[in-house]
Write a protein that holds these residues in place. Structure first.
Motif, PDB file in Angstrom:
ATOM      1  N   MET A 134       0.832  -1.181   0.000  1.00  0.00           N
ATOM      2  CA  MET A 134       0.000   0.000   0.000  1.00  0.00           C
ATOM      3  C   MET A 134       0.884   1.255   0.000  1.00  0.00           C
ATOM      4  O   MET A 134       0.495   2.240  -0.590  1.00  0.00           O
ATOM      5  CB  MET A 134      -0.926   0.006   1.209  1.00  0.00           C
ATOM      6  N   ASP A 135       2.031   1.175   0.657  1.00  0.00           N
ATOM      7  CA  ASP A 135       2.932   2.328   0.718  1.00  0.00           C
ATOM      8  C   ASP A 135       3.388   2.777  -0.668  1.00  0.00           C
ATOM      9  O   ASP A 135       3.775   3.926  -0.839  1.00  0.00           O
ATOM     10  CB  ASP A 135       4.180   1.993   1.543  1.00  0.00           C
ATOM     11  N   HIS A 136       3.342   1.879  -1.636  1.00  0.00           N
ATOM     12  CA  HIS A 136       3.870   2.200  -2.963  1.00  0.00           C
ATOM     13  C   HIS A 136       2.789   2.451  -3.999  1.00  0.00           C
ATOM     14  O   HIS A 136       3.087   2.606  -5.176  1.00  0.00           O
ATOM     15  CB  HIS A 136       4.820   1.094  -3.412  1.00  0.00           C
ATOM     16  N   GLY A 137       1.510   2.476  -3.572  1.00  0.00           N
ATOM     17  CA  GLY A 137       0.451   2.886  -4.480  1.00  0.00           C
ATOM     18  C   GLY A 137      -0.622   1.864  -4.813  1.00  0.00           C
ATOM     19  O   GLY A 137      -1.494   2.148  -5.619  1.00  0.00           O
ATOM     20  N   ALA A 138      -0.587   0.678  -4.219  1.00  0.00           N
ATOM     21  CA  ALA A 138      -1.645  -0.296  -4.493  1.00  0.00           C
ATOM     22  C   ALA A 138      -2.992   0.272  -4.047  1.00  0.00           C
ATOM     23  O   ALA A 138      -3.072   1.019  -3.071  1.00  0.00           O
ATOM     24  CB  ALA A 138      -1.371  -1.605  -3.762  1.00  0.00           C
ATOM     25  N   VAL A 139      -4.043  -0.078  -4.761  1.00  0.00           N
ATOM     26  CA  VAL A 139      -5.388   0.405  -4.449  1.00  0.00           C
ATOM     27  C   VAL A 139      -5.980  -0.367  -3.269  1.00  0.00           C
ATOM     28  O   VAL A 139      -6.583   0.225  -2.376  1.00  0.00           O
ATOM     29  CB  VAL A 139      -6.298   0.282  -5.692  1.00  0.00           C
ATOM     30  N   GLU A 140      -5.828  -1.691  -3.273  1.00  0.00           N
ATOM     31  CA  GLU A 140      -6.323  -2.544  -2.190  1.00  0.00           C
ATOM     32  C   GLU A 140      -5.356  -3.695  -1.987  1.00  0.00           C
ATOM     33  O   GLU A 140      -4.688  -4.115  -2.927  1.00  0.00           O
ATOM     34  CB  GLU A 140      -7.676  -3.169  -2.532  1.00  0.00           C
ATOM     35  N   TYR A 141      -5.331  -4.214  -0.774  1.00  0.00           N
ATOM     36  CA  TYR A 141      -4.534  -5.396  -0.473  1.00  0.00           C
ATOM     37  C   TYR A 141      -5.352  -6.284   0.448  1.00  0.00           C
ATOM     38  O   TYR A 141      -5.883  -5.823   1.459  1.00  0.00           O
ATOM     39  CB  TYR A 141      -3.218  -5.011   0.221  1.00  0.00           C
ATOM     40  N   TRP A 142      -5.476  -7.542   0.100  1.00  0.00           N
ATOM     41  CA  TRP A 142      -6.224  -8.515   0.898  1.00  0.00           C
ATOM     42  C   TRP A 142      -5.326  -9.712   1.183  1.00  0.00           C
ATOM     43  O   TRP A 142      -4.630 -10.193   0.289  1.00  0.00           O
ATOM     44  CB  TRP A 142      -7.440  -9.018   0.120  1.00  0.00           C
ATOM     45  N   GLU A 143      -5.362 -10.193   2.402  1.00  0.00           N
ATOM     46  CA  GLU A 143      -4.663 -11.425   2.761  1.00  0.00           C
ATOM     47  C   GLU A 143      -5.643 -12.230   3.612  1.00  0.00           C
ATOM     48  O   GLU A 143      -6.100 -11.773   4.650  1.00  0.00           O
ATOM     49  CB  GLU A 143      -3.388 -11.120   3.541  1.00  0.00           C
ATOM     50  N   CYS A 144      -5.970 -13.420   3.144  1.00  0.00           N
ATOM     51  CA  CYS A 144      -7.032 -14.215   3.763  1.00  0.00           C
ATOM     52  C   CYS A 144      -6.520 -15.603   4.110  1.00  0.00           C
ATOM     53  O   CYS A 144      -5.774 -16.213   3.350  1.00  0.00           O
ATOM     54  CB  CYS A 144      -8.201 -14.358   2.791  1.00  0.00           C
ATOM     55  N   VAL A 145      -6.961 -16.113   5.258  1.00  0.00           N
ATOM     56  CA  VAL A 145      -6.595 -17.451   5.684  1.00  0.00           C
ATOM     57  C   VAL A 145      -7.787 -18.369   5.392  1.00  0.00           C
ATOM     58  O   VAL A 145      -8.934 -18.004   5.631  1.00  0.00           O
ATOM     59  CB  VAL A 145      -6.197 -17.482   7.179  1.00  0.00           C
ATOM     60  N   GLY A 146      -7.483 -19.536   4.841  1.00  0.00           N
ATOM     61  CA  GLY A 146      -8.535 -20.481   4.497  1.00  0.00           C
ATOM     62  C   GLY A 146      -9.283 -20.965   5.724  1.00  0.00           C
ATOM     63  O   GLY A 146      -8.675 -21.443   6.676  1.00  0.00           O
ATOM     64  N   ASP A 147     -10.619 -20.832   5.706  1.00  0.00           N
ATOM     65  CA  ASP A 147     -11.415 -21.358   6.810  1.00  0.00           C
ATOM     66  C   ASP A 147     -12.492 -22.326   6.315  1.00  0.00           C
ATOM     67  O   ASP A 147     -13.218 -22.905   7.110  1.00  0.00           O
ATOM     68  CB  ASP A 147     -12.014 -20.238   7.664  1.00  0.00           C
ATOM     69  N   ASP A 148     -12.586 -22.499   5.005  1.00  0.00           N
ATOM     70  CA  ASP A 148     -13.513 -23.471   4.413  1.00  0.00           C
ATOM     71  C   ASP A 148     -12.941 -23.864   3.059  1.00  0.00           C
ATOM     72  O   ASP A 148     -13.421 -23.441   2.016  1.00  0.00           O
ATOM     73  CB  ASP A 148     -14.908 -22.872   4.272  1.00  0.00           C
ATOM     74  N   VAL A 149     -11.863 -24.620   3.077  1.00  0.00           N
ATOM     75  CA  VAL A 149     -11.126 -24.971   1.865  1.00  0.00           C
ATOM     76  C   VAL A 149     -11.054 -26.503   1.770  1.00  0.00           C
ATOM     77  O   VAL A 149     -10.059 -27.107   2.159  1.00  0.00           O
ATOM     78  CB  VAL A 149      -9.706 -24.351   1.876  1.00  0.00           C
ATOM     79  N   PRO A 150     -12.125 -27.122   1.270  1.00  0.00           N
ATOM     80  CA  PRO A 150     -12.168 -28.590   1.248  1.00  0.00           C
ATOM     81  C   PRO A 150     -11.215 -29.184   0.207  1.00  0.00           C
ATOM     82  O   PRO A 150     -10.853 -28.535  -0.773  1.00  0.00           O
ATOM     83  CB  PRO A 150     -13.622 -28.895   0.889  1.00  0.00           C
ATOM     84  N   ASP A 151     -10.817 -30.429   0.473  1.00  0.00           N
ATOM     85  CA  ASP A 151     -10.048 -31.169  -0.532  1.00  0.00           C
ATOM     86  C   ASP A 151     -10.960 -31.460  -1.711  1.00  0.00           C
ATOM     87  O   ASP A 151     -12.121 -31.821  -1.529  1.00  0.00           O
ATOM     88  CB  ASP A 151      -9.539 -32.496   0.044  1.00  0.00           C
ATOM     89  N   GLY A 152     -10.430 -31.309  -2.912  1.00  0.00           N
ATOM     90  CA  GLY A 152     -11.206 -31.618  -4.107  1.00  0.00           C
ATOM     91  C   GLY A 152     -10.969 -33.052  -4.543  1.00  0.00           C
ATOM     92  O   GLY A 152     -10.045 -33.723  -4.069  1.00  0.00           O
ATOM     93  N   LYS A 153     -11.807 -33.524  -5.452  1.00  0.00           N
ATOM     94  CA  LYS A 153     -11.645 -34.892  -5.965  1.00  0.00           C
ATOM     95  C   LYS A 153     -10.502 -34.973  -6.979  1.00  0.00           C
ATOM     96  O   LYS A 153      -9.838 -35.981  -7.085  1.00  0.00           O
ATOM     97  CB  LYS A 153     -12.937 -35.367  -6.584  1.00  0.00           C
ATOM     98  N   THR A 154     -10.282 -33.891  -7.743  1.00  0.00           N
ATOM     99  CA  THR A 154      -9.194 -33.906  -8.730  1.00  0.00           C
ATOM    100  C   THR A 154      -8.115 -32.885  -8.433  1.00  0.00           C
ATOM    101  O   THR A 154      -6.955 -33.111  -8.729  1.00  0.00           O
ATOM    102  CB  THR A 154      -9.743 -33.657 -10.156  1.00  0.00           C
ATOM    103  N   THR A 155      -8.493 -31.751  -7.844  1.00  0.00           N
ATOM    104  CA  THR A 155      -7.506 -30.746  -7.472  1.00  0.00           C
ATOM    105  C   THR A 155      -8.082 -29.867  -6.366  1.00  0.00           C
ATOM    106  O   THR A 155      -9.279 -29.887  -6.118  1.00  0.00           O
ATOM    107  CB  THR A 155      -7.065 -29.894  -8.681  1.00  0.00           C
ATOM    108  N   SER A 156      -7.249 -29.126  -5.691  1.00  0.00           N
ATOM    109  CA  SER A 156      -7.689 -28.245  -4.610  1.00  0.00           C
ATOM    110  C   SER A 156      -6.548 -27.314  -4.238  1.00  0.00           C
ATOM    111  O   SER A 156      -5.407 -27.507  -4.665  1.00  0.00           O
ATOM    112  CB  SER A 156      -8.114 -29.065  -3.390  1.00  0.00           C
ATOM    113  N   PHE A 157      -6.848 -26.322  -3.413  1.00  0.00           N
ATOM    114  CA  PHE A 157      -5.788 -25.447  -2.912  1.00  0.00           C
ATOM    115  C   PHE A 157      -4.737 -26.276  -2.169  1.00  0.00           C
ATOM    116  O   PHE A 157      -3.540 -26.089  -2.351  1.00  0.00           O
ATOM    117  CB  PHE A 157      -6.357 -24.384  -1.969  1.00  0.00           C
ATOM    118  N   ALA A 158      -5.190 -27.180  -1.322  1.00  0.00           N
ATOM    119  CA  ALA A 158      -4.262 -27.986  -0.526  1.00  0.00           C
ATOM    120  C   ALA A 158      -3.319 -28.800  -1.413  1.00  0.00           C
ATOM    121  O   ALA A 158      -2.117 -28.865  -1.166  1.00  0.00           O
ATOM    122  CB  ALA A 158      -5.038 -28.907   0.412  1.00  0.00           C
TER     123      ALA A 158
END
Length: 91
Positions: free
Chosen positions: A1-25
């Motif tokens: 943000m100090d260098h001009g970004a409009v927004e910054y979001w950092e989120c921790v997974g709280d509902d990130v299920p395993d997928g059958k073929t792929t997933s975040f995990a």
């Protein structure tokens, strides 16, 4: 943000299920006791992003940060630039 970004979001997974073929995990080879963190930065344009990133990379506060000082395994990080496909904002 100090260098001009409009927004910054950092989120921790709280509902990130395993997928059958792929997933975040699976994509980051999540280990027991770890959580997935998803973040994004919004810029006005790609040119604006490039200017902000150049300023951020030149910032002396991060110049001396090595991979062993990161609070995460940077080899498992994914990143990229995305153009908006659909955008709605409720005011």
């Amino acid at each position: 943000m100090d260098h001009g970004a409009v927004e910054y979001w950092e989120c921790v997974g709280d509902d990130v299920p395993d997928g059958k073929t792929t997933s975040f995990a699976r994509s980051v080879k999540l280990r027991p006791g770890e959580v997935v963190i998803f973040s994004w930065i919004r810029y006005r344009s790609r040119a604006h992003r490039d200017r902000v990133n150049a300023r951020a990379m030149a910032d002396p506060r991060i110049a001396d940060i090595g991979p062993d000082q990161m609070p995460f395994d940077s080899k498992r990080m994914m990143y990229g630039g995305f153009a908006p496909l659909v955008s709605q904002v409720r005011s």
